[in-house]
Motif scaffolding. Structure first.
Motif, PDB file in Angstrom:
ATOM      1  N   TYR A 192      12.264  -5.688 -18.158  1.00 17.07           N
ATOM      2  CA  TYR A 192      10.199  -5.129 -19.574  1.00 17.07           C
ATOM      3  C   TYR A 192       9.289  -5.621 -18.456  1.00 17.07           C
ATOM      4  O   TYR A 192       8.488  -5.410 -18.044  1.00 17.07           O
ATOM      5  CB  TYR A 192      10.274  -5.931 -20.334  1.00 17.07           C
ATOM      6  CG  TYR A 192      11.883  -4.724 -21.649  1.00 17.07           C
ATOM      7  CD1 TYR A 192      12.093  -3.389 -20.646  1.00 17.07           C
ATOM      8  CD2 TYR A 192      12.108  -5.052 -21.974  1.00 17.07           C
ATOM      9  CE1 TYR A 192      12.639  -2.562 -21.684  1.00 17.07           C
ATOM     10  CE2 TYR A 192      12.930  -4.307 -22.868  1.00 17.07           C
ATOM     11  CZ  TYR A 192      13.290  -2.918 -22.967  1.00 17.07           C
ATOM     12  OH  TYR A 192      14.447  -1.699 -23.804  1.00 17.07           O
ATOM     13  N   SER A 193       9.931  -7.160 -17.562  1.00 16.73           N
ATOM     14  CA  SER A 193       8.554  -7.799 -17.586  1.00 16.73           C
ATOM     15  C   SER A 193       8.851  -7.323 -15.976  1.00 16.73           C
ATOM     16  O   SER A 193       7.286  -6.864 -14.936  1.00 16.73           O
ATOM     17  CB  SER A 193       9.346  -9.384 -17.043  1.00 16.73           C
ATOM     18  OG  SER A 193       9.403 -10.060 -18.294  1.00 16.73           O
ATOM     19  N   THR A 194       9.472  -6.489 -15.142  1.00 13.55           N
ATOM     20  CA  THR A 194       9.624  -6.747 -14.062  1.00 13.55           C
ATOM     21  C   THR A 194       8.562  -5.245 -14.498  1.00 13.55           C
ATOM     22  O   THR A 194       7.868  -4.887 -13.030  1.00 13.55           O
ATOM     23  CB  THR A 194      10.786  -6.638 -13.194  1.00 13.55           C
ATOM     24  OG1 THR A 194      11.410  -6.937 -13.174  1.00 13.55           O
ATOM     25  CG2 THR A 194      10.668  -5.682 -11.445  1.00 13.55           C
ATOM     26  N   ILE A 195       8.749  -4.097 -14.956  1.00 18.14           N
ATOM     27  CA  ILE A 195       7.820  -3.192 -14.791  1.00 18.14           C
ATOM     28  C   ILE A 195       6.338  -3.760 -15.394  1.00 18.14           C
ATOM     29  O   ILE A 195       5.762  -2.974 -14.742  1.00 18.14           O
ATOM     30  CB  ILE A 195       8.463  -2.388 -16.282  1.00 18.14           C
ATOM     31  CG1 ILE A 195       9.874  -1.565 -15.869  1.00 18.14           C
ATOM     32  CG2 ILE A 195       8.149  -1.421 -16.797  1.00 18.14           C
ATOM     33  CD1 ILE A 195       9.830  -0.336 -15.066  1.00 18.14           C
ATOM     34  N   TYR A 196       6.246  -4.418 -16.529  1.00 17.64           N
ATOM     35  CA  TYR A 196       5.286  -5.031 -16.406  1.00 17.64           C
ATOM     36  C   TYR A 196       3.845  -5.516 -14.764  1.00 17.64           C
ATOM     37  O   TYR A 196       2.664  -5.068 -15.071  1.00 17.64           O
ATOM     38  CB  TYR A 196       5.043  -6.348 -17.399  1.00 17.64           C
ATOM     39  CG  TYR A 196       3.700  -6.775 -18.032  1.00 17.64           C
ATOM     40  CD1 TYR A 196       2.655  -5.921 -18.592  1.00 17.64           C
ATOM     41  CD2 TYR A 196       2.744  -8.323 -17.333  1.00 17.64           C
ATOM     42  CE1 TYR A 196       1.682  -6.320 -18.799  1.00 17.64           C
ATOM     43  CE2 TYR A 196       2.113  -7.885 -17.597  1.00 17.64           C
ATOM     44  CZ  TYR A 196       1.283  -7.815 -18.894  1.00 17.64           C
ATOM     45  OH  TYR A 196      -0.137  -8.453 -18.351  1.00 17.64           O
ATOM     46  N   VAL A 197       5.082  -6.139 -14.364  1.00 18.23           N
ATOM     47  CA  VAL A 197       4.610  -6.265 -12.900  1.00 18.23           C
ATOM     48  C   VAL A 197       4.261  -5.343 -12.419  1.00 18.23           C
ATOM     49  O   VAL A 197       2.645  -5.493 -11.362  1.00 18.23           O
ATOM     50  CB  VAL A 197       5.145  -7.679 -12.035  1.00 18.23           C
ATOM     51  CG1 VAL A 197       4.576  -7.209 -11.200  1.00 18.23           C
ATOM     52  CG2 VAL A 197       5.353  -8.931 -13.221  1.00 18.23           C
ATOM     53  N   ILE A 198       5.018  -4.822 -11.683  1.00 16.51           N
ATOM     54  CA  ILE A 198       4.528  -2.882 -11.348  1.00 16.51           C
ATOM     55  C   ILE A 198       3.678  -2.457 -12.149  1.00 16.51           C
ATOM     56  O   ILE A 198       2.819  -1.716 -11.165  1.00 16.51           O
ATOM     57  CB  ILE A 198       6.100  -2.052 -11.271  1.00 16.51           C
ATOM     58  CG1 ILE A 198       6.758  -2.825 -10.707  1.00 16.51           C
ATOM     59  CG2 ILE A 198       5.462  -0.607 -10.930  1.00 16.51           C
ATOM     60  CD1 ILE A 198       8.961  -2.190 -10.710  1.00 16.51           C
ATOM     61  N   ARG A 199       3.422  -2.056 -13.326  1.00 16.66           N
ATOM     62  CA  ARG A 199       2.317  -1.524 -13.949  1.00 16.66           C
ATOM     63  C   ARG A 199       0.587  -2.479 -13.438  1.00 16.66           C
ATOM     64  O   ARG A 199       0.148  -1.385 -13.088  1.00 16.66           O
ATOM     65  CB  ARG A 199       2.439  -1.630 -15.644  1.00 16.66           C
ATOM     66  CG  ARG A 199       2.831  -0.727 -15.768  1.00 16.66           C
ATOM     67  CD  ARG A 199       3.839  -0.550 -17.602  1.00 16.66           C
ATOM     68  NE  ARG A 199       5.158   0.198 -18.350  1.00 16.66           N
ATOM     69  CZ  ARG A 199       4.601   1.445 -17.751  1.00 16.66           C
ATOM     70  NH1 ARG A 199       3.888   2.959 -17.074  1.00 16.66           N
ATOM     71  NH2 ARG A 199       6.429   1.726 -18.916  1.00 16.66           N
ATOM     72  N   LYS A 200       1.274  -3.256 -13.327  1.00 18.11           N
ATOM     73  CA  LYS A 200      -0.657  -3.926 -13.569  1.00 18.11           C
ATOM     74  C   LYS A 200      -0.239  -4.260 -11.569  1.00 18.11           C
ATOM     75  O   LYS A 200      -2.022  -3.735 -10.671  1.00 18.11           O
ATOM     76  CB  LYS A 200       0.154  -5.642 -13.490  1.00 18.11           C
ATOM     77  CG  LYS A 200      -0.244  -6.530 -14.974  1.00 18.11           C
ATOM     78  CD  LYS A 200      -1.334  -6.217 -15.398  1.00 18.11           C
ATOM     79  CE  LYS A 200      -1.622  -6.476 -16.718  1.00 18.11           C
ATOM     80  NZ  LYS A 200      -3.018  -6.506 -17.191  1.00 18.11           N
ATOM     81  N   THR A 201       0.684  -3.736 -10.277  1.00 17.78           N
ATOM     82  CA  THR A 201       0.265  -3.875  -9.114  1.00 17.78           C
ATOM     83  C   THR A 201      -0.553  -2.039  -9.183  1.00 17.78           C
ATOM     84  O   THR A 201      -1.560  -2.217  -8.340  1.00 17.78           O
ATOM     85  CB  THR A 201       1.703  -4.081  -8.647  1.00 17.78           C
ATOM     86  OG1 THR A 201       2.036  -5.217  -8.614  1.00 17.78           O
ATOM     87  CG2 THR A 201       1.684  -4.160  -6.913  1.00 17.78           C
ATOM     88  N   LEU A 202       0.701  -1.491  -9.922  1.00 19.47           N
ATOM     89  CA  LEU A 202      -0.332  -0.302  -9.443  1.00 19.47           C
ATOM     90  C   LEU A 202      -1.751   0.256 -10.170  1.00 19.47           C
ATOM     91  O   LEU A 202      -2.462   0.751  -9.635  1.00 19.47           O
ATOM     92  CB  LEU A 202       0.772   0.906 -10.311  1.00 19.47           C
ATOM     93  CG  LEU A 202       2.126   0.982  -9.969  1.00 19.47           C
ATOM     94  CD1 LEU A 202       2.765   2.645 -10.583  1.00 19.47           C
ATOM     95  CD2 LEU A 202       2.688   1.126  -8.371  1.00 19.47           C
ATOM     96  N   ALA A 203      -1.803  -0.946 -11.482  1.00 17.15           N
ATOM     97  CA  ALA A 203      -3.554  -0.707 -11.524  1.00 17.15           C
ATOM     98  C   ALA A 203      -4.504  -1.492 -10.929  1.00 17.15           C
ATOM     99  O   ALA A 203      -5.611  -0.583 -10.514  1.00 17.15           O
ATOM    100  CB  ALA A 203      -3.714  -1.235 -13.367  1.00 17.15           C
ATOM    101  N   ALA A 204      -3.876  -2.387 -10.519  1.00 21.22           N
ATOM    102  CA  ALA A 204      -5.038  -3.158  -9.376  1.00 21.22           C
ATOM    103  C   ALA A 204      -4.922  -2.912  -8.222  1.00 21.22           C
ATOM    104  O   ALA A 204      -6.499  -2.509  -7.909  1.00 21.22           O
ATOM    105  CB  ALA A 204      -4.216  -4.050  -9.070  1.00 21.22           C
ATOM    106  N   SER A 205      -4.485  -1.830  -7.180  1.00 22.05           N
ATOM    107  CA  SER A 205      -4.236  -1.182  -6.449  1.00 22.05           C
ATOM    108  C   SER A 205      -3.662  -0.332  -5.642  1.00 22.05           C
ATOM    109  O   SER A 205      -4.005   0.625  -4.958  1.00 22.05           O
ATOM    110  CB  SER A 205      -2.813  -2.284  -5.487  1.00 22.05           C
ATOM    111  OG  SER A 205      -3.086  -3.663  -5.213  1.00 22.05           O
ATOM    112  N   LEU A 206      -3.387   0.432  -6.622  1.00 22.11           N
ATOM    113  CA  LEU A 206      -2.442   2.381  -6.622  1.00 22.11           C
ATOM    114  C   LEU A 206      -2.323   2.584  -7.988  1.00 22.11           C
ATOM    115  O   LEU A 206      -1.729   3.231  -8.448  1.00 22.11           O
ATOM    116  CB  LEU A 206      -0.747   1.958  -6.486  1.00 22.11           C
ATOM    117  CG  LEU A 206      -0.961   1.361  -4.999  1.00 22.11           C
ATOM    118  CD1 LEU A 206       0.697   1.559  -4.381  1.00 22.11           C
ATOM    119  CD2 LEU A 206      -1.529   2.065  -3.357  1.00 22.11           C
TER     120      LEU A 206
END
Length: 372
Positions: A192-206
């Motif tokens: 869940y922590s990793t998915i949260y990081v992925i979502r944040k990365t997508l929101a910020a850059s993709l």
């Protein structure tokens, strides 16, 4: 902006509606105290934003939102609740925001501002090109995007979801593959922590990409983004029969194979996809080189055979054909050189000698050359 509200408390619905009207021009297309038929109502009303209570009677709003995202992945959802305890689940679902009752105007304004910023970002974005052949890279407007991954695990799991883009990937499959050695509770926490990081990365850059969570699965949605490996394979499938007029298309396709699938990352799970594309390339290259030899386009054949030998050094075919082509070109030194390379490669890698048919051809060619 068209807004839909769902809350089993009538006073909460009225208060949220009044707060929205006090901060902007919103059209309330539906205000419901029950979740019954909500997916169909969304389809009919087409709201731009959904405010959803996390507890609607006996219905779990988190599970309901997951079903809504499955049917309407582009619809932003704002969770509303009287408790903080569901925040992690809400953001793990990729909610736009999470509001605690009683909702304050300033906090509500920030939610709307966030939505508008996301819309502007999505609206101004040019088509996204995702490269996986050789290494992961994102291209937009002809430039590489500087995407920063907080952890290597987040990057790898994103790549794994990208490998299965458009298809659901079960959470237990991710746990088994990436956290098998961890205790289940710790493994799921890390997931869940990793998915949260992925979502944040997508929101910020993709922002063109999105990740949904439904029925114990994650699914990556590409929107209008295009993946180079999928596009390359589609081009292979659409190739016409190899003839003089279509030769250029084949040659361009082979040149556009920029590297093996996720080769720079070295992911073990990518090997099957990697070998599939490599096999397609080599099979196509073999077809083209045979055609070039038939048309006596020997220099072009040599160039492609040399690439085949360089990229696939443990396949004897390119060595043998180069001996024949160089023989036809009168390049005697190259014939001898490639026969020696073939012998060395087979000995070092497989501890075998060239097949008797190959040796017989070489000895016959050598005798004729010496006699000449």
């Amino acid at each position: 902006m068209k807004v839909m509200l769902v809350d089993d408390e009538p006073l909460a619905l009225q208060f949220l509606e009044s707060q929205l009207h006090s901060i902007g021009d919103f059209k309330i297309v539906g205000a419901y105290q029950t979740s019954r038929g909500l997916t169909e109502r969304i389809k009919d009303k087409k709201p731009d934003l959904l405010f959803l209570d996390i507890k609607i009677g006996a219905v779990n709003g988190i599970e309901l939102a997951a079903a809504i995202q499955e049917a309407h992945p582009e619809l932003p959802i704002v969770f509303v609740t009287g408790f903080h305890e569901y925040a992690v689940q809400a953001f793990e679902l990729n909610a736009l925001d999470y509001l605690v009752k009683p909702i304050q105007k300033d906090r509500l304004r920030k939610t709307i501002q966030r939505l508008k910023m996301d819309e502007q970002k999505n609206g101004s974005d040019a088509p996204l090109q995702i490269n996986c052949m050789l290494t992961l890279q994102f291209i937009q407007n002809g430039k590489a995007l500087p995407v920063q991954w907080r952890t290597s695990k987040a990057k790898e799991i994103f790549c794994y979801l990208l490998h299965h883009a458009g298809k659901p990937v079960r959470k237990d499959v991710l746990i088994e593959r990436f956290w098998e050695e961890k205790a289940p509770e710790k493994a799921y926490t890390q997931l869940y922590s990793t998915i949260y990081v992925i979502r944040k990365t997508l929101a910020a850059s993709l922002p063109a990409l999105s990740l949904s969570n439904y029925n114990q699965c994650y699914q990556l949605h590409l929107g209008n983004a295009e993946v180079d490996a999928a596009r390359w394979q589609d081009r292979v499938n659409r190739l016409p029969v190899l003839r003089d007029h279509s030769l250029t298309s084949y040659q361009e396709l082979l040149r556009d194979y920029k590297g093996d699938y996720f080769a720079a990352e070295g992911y073990a799970w990518a090997e099957s996809g990697q070998w599939q594309l490599k096999e397609i390339w080599y099979k196509t290259a073999t077809q083209v080189t045979a055609f070039l030899e038939e048309r006596n386009m020997l220099e072009d054949a040599v160039s492609l055979y040399l690439r085949m030998q360089s990229d696939y050094p443990y396949i004897a075919h390119s060595y043998i054909r180069l001996m024949h082509v160089y023989g036809a070109l009168g390049e005697t030194g190259e014939v001898v050189s490639h026969f020696k390379r073939l012998k060395m490669m087979l000995k070092d890698e497989f501890d075998i000698a060239p097949e008797s048919e190959v040796v017989d051809w070489y000895e016959s060619w050598r005798v004729q050359h010496m006699q000449g």
